[in-house]
Enzyme design. Structure first.
Site, PDB file in Angstrom:
ATOM      1  N   ARG A 101      25.552  35.156  33.729  1.00  0.00           N
ATOM      2  CA  ARG A 101      25.503  35.935  34.503  1.00  0.00           C
ATOM      3  C   ARG A 101      24.733  34.998  35.493  1.00  0.00           C
ATOM      4  O   ARG A 101      25.051  35.167  37.267  1.00  0.00           O
ATOM      5  CB  ARG A 101      24.378  36.848  34.413  1.00  0.00           C
ATOM      6  N   ASP A 109      19.116  46.301  29.305  1.00  0.00           N
ATOM      7  CA  ASP A 109      18.579  46.113  28.113  1.00  0.00           C
ATOM      8  C   ASP A 109      17.833  46.583  27.559  1.00  0.00           C
ATOM      9  O   ASP A 109      17.811  47.134  25.992  1.00  0.00           O
ATOM     10  CB  ASP A 109      18.469  44.457  28.231  1.00  0.00           C
ATOM     11  N   ARG A 111      19.258  50.056  25.898  1.00  0.00           N
ATOM     12  CA  ARG A 111      20.237  49.067  24.783  1.00  0.00           C
ATOM     13  C   ARG A 111      19.798  49.181  23.872  1.00  0.00           C
ATOM     14  O   ARG A 111      20.067  49.035  22.618  1.00  0.00           O
ATOM     15  CB  ARG A 111      20.904  47.776  25.334  1.00  0.00           C
ATOM     16  N   HIS A 125      16.994  39.138  32.867  1.00  0.00           N
ATOM     17  CA  HIS A 125      18.033  40.491  32.423  1.00  0.00           C
ATOM     18  C   HIS A 125      19.573  39.241  32.081  1.00  0.00           C
ATOM     19  O   HIS A 125      19.691  38.854  33.405  1.00  0.00           O
ATOM     20  CB  HIS A 125      18.418  40.991  33.695  1.00  0.00           C
TER      21      HIS A 125
END
Length: 323
Positions: free
Chosen positions: A96, A156, A159, A183
């Site tokens: 990212r 997250d 998840r 993140h």
């Protein structure tokens, strides 16, 4: 700041989405199904594509009784929230943080225009790297800290609960566990506060018949959580459904003023590192995101949080010439 929920009149709610790519459009569709706003505006540099998406969404809006339209930045005026999903997508093999320079340049153009037309709105940032760009959006908008919110580790955390629910054979809604920090690759699971049925995981395993406390299996749950986006992107080229549902869950307490607690990104001081954005539990309402209660982390978790903050700070320092 009021403490009692004061549900908004949905008929007066406008939400603007900047970026009509897969995340932006999926978010618009999820908002329509949720009935959270009466007026949804899509802004995109490719107006023809945006118009096509609006035409398609309008067929869903027929059932949702909401208006969906293509707009420009002046249409941000009086918006309850402006969601920024615009930017270059993460490609297979990219982190990212690799996206930072391209997407930061985009934010330098987009954010001041939003702030000019909607000085009282709440900015919700979903573009990656979301922590760096949440910091950028705060700087470029001049908004108070609480009115610039990154989607952060809300995805997250979802998840993580999904993985733990599968492992323990319980509904993820009954798993109370969070991911904090970046993140990204330096995110950290808060094992010390993770519970099922009000019990710490080790205690739950001792009480539940046939359930073994297996640290290696739990570490694998955390690893799959961290790597989930990379695997999805490798297989289908993008992530959109999960993040769209998380964006709606962030917008819900903003619209309804319901004081929900979520792990979202906000500029602050973390692990002794000042002026960075990363995710911690925040209370969300119509005024924005507030960190009212400090998280009681263990010593190793505090050190991991500091490392996460330093990794984001390093990227911010590299951008100082552009700030």
């Amino acid at each position: 700041m009021p403490h009692q929920p004061n549900p908004a009149n949905v008929n007066s709610i406008k939400i603007v989405i900047v970026g009509a790519g897969s995340v932006g459009v999926t978010t618009a569709y999820a908002l329509l199904l949720d009935g959270l706003a009466a007026d949804l505006v899509l802004i995109d540099i490719d107006k023809n594509r945006a118009q096509g998406e609006v035409m398609d969404l309008s067929h869903a809006a027929h059932f949702a009784q909401a208006r969906v339209r293509v707009g420009d930045y002046e249409d941000c005026a009086n918006a309850t929230a402006v969601v920024i999903t615009a930017g270059v997508n993460q490609k297979p093999g990219q982190t990212r943080l690799d996206l930072v320079k391209t997407n930061y340049a985009l934010f330098k153009d987009v954010v001041p225009r939003i702030a000019h037309h909607a000085p009282d709105t709440i900015l919700v940032v979903a573009t990656n790297p979301v922590d760096v760009l949440t910091h950028a959006a705060h700087h470029l908008s001049g908004f108070p800290l609480e009115r610039v919110i990154g989607s952060g580790t809300a995805m997250d955390t979802t998840r993580f609960r999904h993985e733990l629910g599968k492992h323990f054979g319980v509904n993820p809604r009954n798993v109370h566990a969070i991911i904090v920090g970046e993140h990204g690759d330096s995110q950290l699971p808060v094992w010390s506060l993770a519970t099922i049925s009000g019990m710490r995981l080790r205690d739950y395993c001792e009480a539940a018949p046939g359930v073994e406390y297996d640290e290696s299996a739990l570490d694998a749950c955390a690893r799959r959580t961290k790597e989930a986006a990379y695997e999805i992107i490798q297989r289908k080229g993008k992530t959109n459904y999960g993040v769209a549902s998380v964006l709606v869950s962030i917008l819900q307490p903003i619209v309804t003023n319901s004081d929900a607690i979520m792990t979202v990104s906000r500029v602050g001081t973390y692990g002794g590192v000042e002026n960075v954005a990363l995710s911690m539990p925040c209370k969300l309402n119509r005024h924005g995101a507030y960190q009212d209660v400090p998280l009681l982390l263990g010593q190793s978790e505090q050190e991991a949080l500091r490392r996460s903050a330093l990794s984001i700070k390093e990227v911010l320092t590299s951008l100082e010439g552009q700030l």
